[in-house]
Design an enzyme around this catalytic site. Sequence first.
Site, PDB file in Angstrom:
ATOM      1  N   HIS A  18       0.826  -1.204   0.000  1.00 47.58           N
ATOM      2  CA  HIS A  18       0.000   0.000   0.000  1.00 47.58           C
ATOM      3  C   HIS A  18       0.864   1.259   0.000  1.00 47.58           C
ATOM      4  O   HIS A  18       0.525   2.251  -0.651  1.00 47.58           O
ATOM      5  CB  HIS A  18      -0.974  -0.017   1.181  1.00 47.58           C
ATOM      6  N   GLU A  46      -5.139  -4.362   8.088  1.00 48.55           N
ATOM      7  CA  GLU A  46      -5.858  -5.092   7.048  1.00 48.55           C
ATOM      8  C   GLU A  46      -7.033  -5.861   7.644  1.00 48.55           C
ATOM      9  O   GLU A  46      -8.051  -6.045   6.991  1.00 48.55           O
ATOM     10  CB  GLU A  46      -4.934  -6.081   6.344  1.00 48.55           C
TER      11      GLU A  46
END
Length: 176
Positions: free
Chosen positions: A26, A130
């Site tokens: 990310h 996550e």
Amino acid sequence: MDFPFWWKEEYGVEKDRKGELFYYMHHQLIARFDAERLSNYLPKVEPLDWEKPIVQGFAPGAMYENGKEFPARPDNVYFHDLPWLAIEEMKQYEDRIRDAIALGFVTAEDRSLVYLNDSKGIDVLGAVVESSEYSKNKDLYGSLHNDAHVLLGKVTDYSLKYGLPPGVMEHFETAT
């Protein structure tokens, strides 16, 4: 897709450093996006804020196999609660994760402390953000990343009034 959030150890393949790689991927994705924007004389992407409008709309131009289009997002829309998820919950999860980072540990489901200041810390933190099967405490830290994808995907039909199909942000294959 190599490290899906739903992966479990019982599948027989250990996903070593999964949380770390989630964070790294990310980080690299945003860095690449910012670099492309800057090279086209555009500003860096602004972080989303639960209380502010999403200024830039998006028309994905993609279709499902059945010919239905992915929903578009108009300019200046706000996040809204979903029938099963409140924005206030997301802010609380975000605050708890920020507190864990500041304190240097997350609280596991059994109330033990899992420290973040060692070589496994970023892996632990990535799994918490996550909210994968490896998260130390899903009840306390929620499913911030996955639920944010759903909130963004449903921003145009948050009450489910129009029965729109899932948006591009709700599929890991199209979210980028």
